[in-house]
Write an enzyme that holds these catalytic residues in place. Structure first.
Site, PDB file in Angstrom:
ATOM      1  N   ASP A   1      -1.876   3.130  -4.550  1.00  0.00           N
ATOM      2  CA  ASP A   1      -0.480   3.345  -4.175  1.00  0.00           C
ATOM      3  C   ASP A   1      -0.014   4.698  -4.731  1.00  0.00           C
ATOM      4  O   ASP A   1      -0.204   4.982  -5.920  1.00  0.00           O
ATOM      5  CB  ASP A   1       0.346   2.204  -4.804  1.00  0.00           C
ATOM      6  CG  ASP A   1       1.750   2.095  -4.249  1.00  0.00           C
ATOM      7  OD1 ASP A   1       1.999   2.578  -3.144  1.00  0.00           O
ATOM      8  OD2 ASP A   1       2.596   1.487  -4.942  1.00  0.00           O
ATOM      9  N   HIS A   2       0.563   5.521  -3.898  1.00  0.00           N
ATOM     10  CA  HIS A   2       1.106   6.830  -4.317  1.00  0.00           C
ATOM     11  C   HIS A   2       0.100   7.718  -5.052  1.00  0.00           C
ATOM     12  O   HIS A   2       0.423   8.265  -6.129  1.00  0.00           O
ATOM     13  CB  HIS A   2       2.366   6.653  -5.189  1.00  0.00           C
ATOM     14  CG  HIS A   2       3.516   6.058  -4.438  1.00  0.00           C
ATOM     15  ND1 HIS A   2       4.284   6.782  -3.561  1.00  0.00           N
ATOM     16  CD2 HIS A   2       4.015   4.796  -4.412  1.00  0.00           C
ATOM     17  CE1 HIS A   2       5.208   5.986  -3.028  1.00  0.00           C
ATOM     18  NE2 HIS A   2       5.051   4.778  -3.527  1.00  0.00           N
TER      19      HIS A   2
ATOM     20  N   ASP B   1       0.085  10.814  -1.377  1.00  0.00           N
ATOM     21  CA  ASP B   1       1.515  11.027  -1.210  1.00  0.00           C
ATOM     22  C   ASP B   1       1.854  12.499  -1.442  1.00  0.00           C
ATOM     23  O   ASP B   1       2.081  12.938  -2.565  1.00  0.00           O
ATOM     24  CB  ASP B   1       2.274  10.124  -2.203  1.00  0.00           C
ATOM     25  CG  ASP B   1       3.783  10.258  -2.047  1.00  0.00           C
ATOM     26  OD1 ASP B   1       4.232  11.113  -1.256  1.00  0.00           O
ATOM     27  OD2 ASP B   1       4.506   9.518  -2.723  1.00  0.00           O
TER      28      ASP B   1
ATOM     29  N   ASN C   1       5.563  -2.673   1.601  1.00  0.00           N
ATOM     30  CA  ASN C   1       5.280  -2.617   0.163  1.00  0.00           C
ATOM     31  C   ASN C   1       6.341  -3.347  -0.657  1.00  0.00           C
ATOM     32  O   ASN C   1       7.535  -3.039  -0.528  1.00  0.00           O
ATOM     33  CB  ASN C   1       5.274  -1.163  -0.311  1.00  0.00           C
ATOM     34  CG  ASN C   1       4.046  -0.408   0.132  1.00  0.00           C
ATOM     35  OD1 ASN C   1       3.276  -0.868   0.956  1.00  0.00           O
ATOM     36  ND2 ASN C   1       3.869   0.780  -0.424  1.00  0.00           N
TER      37      ASN C   1
HETATM   38  P1  13P Z   1       9.915  -1.805  -4.206  1.00  0.00           P
HETATM   39  O1  13P Z   1      10.312  -1.097  -5.448  1.00  0.00           O
HETATM   40  O2  13P Z   1      11.047  -1.926  -3.251  1.00  0.00           O
HETATM   41  O3  13P Z   1       9.277  -3.125  -4.474  1.00  0.00           O
HETATM   42  O4  13P Z   1       8.807  -0.883  -3.466  1.00  0.00           O
HETATM   43  C1  13P Z   1       7.474  -0.887  -3.885  1.00  0.00           C
HETATM   44  C2  13P Z   1       6.668   0.196  -3.279  1.00  0.00           C
HETATM   45  O5  13P Z   1       7.044   0.868  -2.341  1.00  0.00           O
HETATM   46  C3  13P Z   1       5.342   0.436  -3.854  1.00  0.00           C
HETATM   47  O6  13P Z   1       4.730   1.564  -3.307  1.00  0.00           O
HETATM   48  O1  G3H Z   2       6.233   2.717  -5.763  1.00  0.00           O
HETATM   49  C1  G3H Z   2       5.928   2.423  -6.914  1.00  0.00           C
HETATM   50  C2  G3H Z   2       5.439   1.075  -7.257  1.00  0.00           C
HETATM   51  O2  G3H Z   2       6.501   0.154  -7.366  1.00  0.00           O
HETATM   52  C3  G3H Z   2       4.610   1.138  -8.500  1.00  0.00           C
HETATM   53  O3  G3H Z   2       5.412   1.358  -9.612  1.00  0.00           O
HETATM   54  O4  G3H Z   2       4.414   3.384 -10.672  1.00  0.00           O
HETATM   55  O5  G3H Z   2       5.835   1.764 -11.997  1.00  0.00           O
HETATM   56  O6  G3H Z   2       3.526   1.127 -11.254  1.00  0.00           O
HETATM   57  P1  G3H Z   2       4.751   1.958 -10.967  1.00  0.00           P
HETATM   58 ZN    ZN Z   3       6.064   3.134  -2.761  1.00  0.00          ZN
END
Ligand code: 13P
Ligand code: G3H
Ligand code: ZN
Length: 330
Positions: free
Chosen positions: A93-94, A115, A275
Site C-alpha cells: 500500500d502506498h 504512489d 481500501n
Molecule cells: P481509510 O483511512 O479511509 O481506512 O483508508 C485506508 C487506505 O486508503 C489505505 O490505503
Molecule cells: O493509507 C494509509 C493506510 O491507512 C496505512 O496507514 O501508513 O499508518 O500504516 P499507515
Molecule cells: Zn490509501
C-alpha cells in the site's frame, strides 16, 4: 527471490475482471499484526470473499517486513484450514519508491502500489513505468495513482483534494502500463475526512458529508472504459465505534467517514478495489477500551485482543456482505 505463486497468492488481474463484470469491489484491508490477519481471513472465508491483504511502509516498520510476509503466507494456509481457500492478494500500500516495490516483489508480494501522486505528471509516469516494467516480468500487478486525496497519506498531508483530471488518465495508463488506477473523487484517509463545516445535518442532527464526485468518476470511465479503478480512504467511520471509544475514555472529535451507500454505488461502476483501514482501527480500539473499562483487573492480552479480533471480524463480514458485495464471489 520468492515468487508469490509459490506461496499460494494471486495477483489482481482475474479478481478485478470478475469484480468489474459482477459489479462489486474487492476489499483491501490493511494489516499490521496477527489478530488483524486472523480477523480478515476468517471474515472473508466465512463470507466466501476474495481479499487483498495490504501492507503499508508503516506496517513494515512496525511489524517487520519478513514477519508480515510470513503472516500472509500463513493466511493462505489458515484459509485452507478454515475449509475454504479464498483468493488472497498480498499488496504493498502506498509504495513510494522503485526500490521498495522491487523489494516487496522479490519477497513474494503479488501486487504493489506505486504512489507517485505527489510528483509532477511526467515524474509520476516515469516512476510508475519503471515499477510496471519490473513487476510485469514477475506477473505482479501494479496500482498507480493520479490526483491527491485530502488528509494524510503516510508522511505527506494535503489540506484539499486535487481531484483526478479525467483528461490525464488515458495518457497515464497507456504510457505506464499500470493494471489499476487509484483516483481522487472526494474520499480521504483517516477518521476525520471532513470538517463539520463541510457537512450538512439530517433531521436528527447527524452530519452528512458532501457526496463523492461521481461525475468525475463517470468522466474517467468514459476515457478508459473497463479499466479497474481503486478508491483509497474509504472507511465509513461508524458512529457506534466513535461513541463507544468516547464513552470509555477516548477523545475522538469530528470523526466523519464516507457513507456506506456512496461506497455501494461506487461498486457498481469500474471501482474494483476499495481500501479500508481506519474502520478496523476504530473497531479494535472500541472493543479494547470497553474491555479495559469493564474489567480493569484483566491483564492477559488475549482477553482484550480476543474481543477486538471478534469485533474486527464482524466489521469485515459486514463490509463484504453489505457494502462491497464481494461476499460469495470467491
Ligand atoms: P481509510 O483511512 O479511509 O481506512 O483508508 C485506508 C487506505 O486508503 C489505505 O490505503
Ligand atoms: O493509507 C494509509 C493506510 O491507512 C496505512 O496507514 O501508513 O499508518 O500504516 P499507515
Ligand atoms: Zn490509501
Amino acid at each position: 527471490m520468492i515468487h508469490y505463486k509459490e506461496l499460494g497468492l494471486v495477483n489482481t488481474r482475474e479478481l478485478f475482471k470478475k469484480a468489474m463484470d459482477g459489479k462489486y469491489a474487492i476489499p483491501a484491508f490493511n494489516f499490521n499484526n496477527l489478530e488483524q490477519m486472523q480477523a480478515i481471513i476468517s471474515a472473508c472465508v466465512e463470507t466466501k470473499s476474495p481479499v487483498i491483504l495490504q501492507v503499508s511502509s508503516g506496517a513494515r516498520k512496525y511489524a517487520n517486513q519478513t514477519l508480515l510476509r510470513f503472516l500472509a503466507q500463513g493466511a493462505v494456509e489458515y484459509a485452507k484450514e478454515l475449509g475454504y481457500p479464498i483468493p488472497i492478494v498480498l499488496h504493498l500500500d502506498h509504495g513510494d519508491s522503485f526500490e521498495l516495490c522491487k523489494n516487496c516483489i522479490d519477497m513474494g508480494f503479488s501486487s504493489v502500489m506505486i504512489d507517485g501522486s505527489h510528483l509532477s505528471f511526467d515524474e509520476n509516469i516515469a516512476l510508475t513505468k519503471q515499477v510496471v516494467e519490473y513487476a510485469h516480468k514477475h506477473d505482479v500487478s501494479v496500482e498507480g495513482e493520479l490526483g491527491v486525496l485530502a488528509g494524510v497519506e503516510d508522511e505527506v498531508s494535503s489540506e484539499h483534494h486535487t481531484y483526478t483530471q479525467p483528461d490525464e488518465v488515458i495518457e497515464f495508463v497507456t504510457r505506464t502500463g499500470v493494471d489499476s488506477l487509484a483516483i481522487s473523487i472526494g474520499t480521504s484517509h483517516g477518521a476525520n475526512k471532513f470538517t463539520p463545516a463541510q457537512c450538512t445535518r439530517d433531521a436528527n442532527g447527524i452530519l452528512i458529508p458532501p457526496p463523492l464526485r461521481f461525475d468525475i468518476l463517470e468522466e474517467i470511465e468514459k476515457c478508459i472504459p473497463g479499466f479497474p479503478i481503486v478508491l483509497h480512504g474509504s472507511s465509513s467511520v461508524p458512529l457506534a465505534y466513535i461513541e463507544t471509544i468516547n464513552k470509555y475514555g477516548g477523545e475522538l472529535k469530528d470523526s466523519i467517514g464516507i457513507p456506506e451507500e456512496q461506497l455501494r454505488r461506487a461498486t457498481t461502476s469500474a471501482v474494483c478495489k476499495i481500501n479500508i483501514d481506519s474502520d478496523g482501527r476504530l473497531a479494535m480500539t472500541a472493543a479494547i477500551r470497553e474491555m479495559f473499562a469493564k474489567k480493569p483487573g484483566e491483564f492477559d492480552p488475549r482477553k482484550y485482543l480476543g474481543p477486538a479480533r471478534d469485533e474486527l471480524k464482524k466489521l469485515y463480514m459486514h463490509k463484504t456482505v453489505n457494502v462491497l458485495g464481494s461476499a460469495g464471489k470467491a
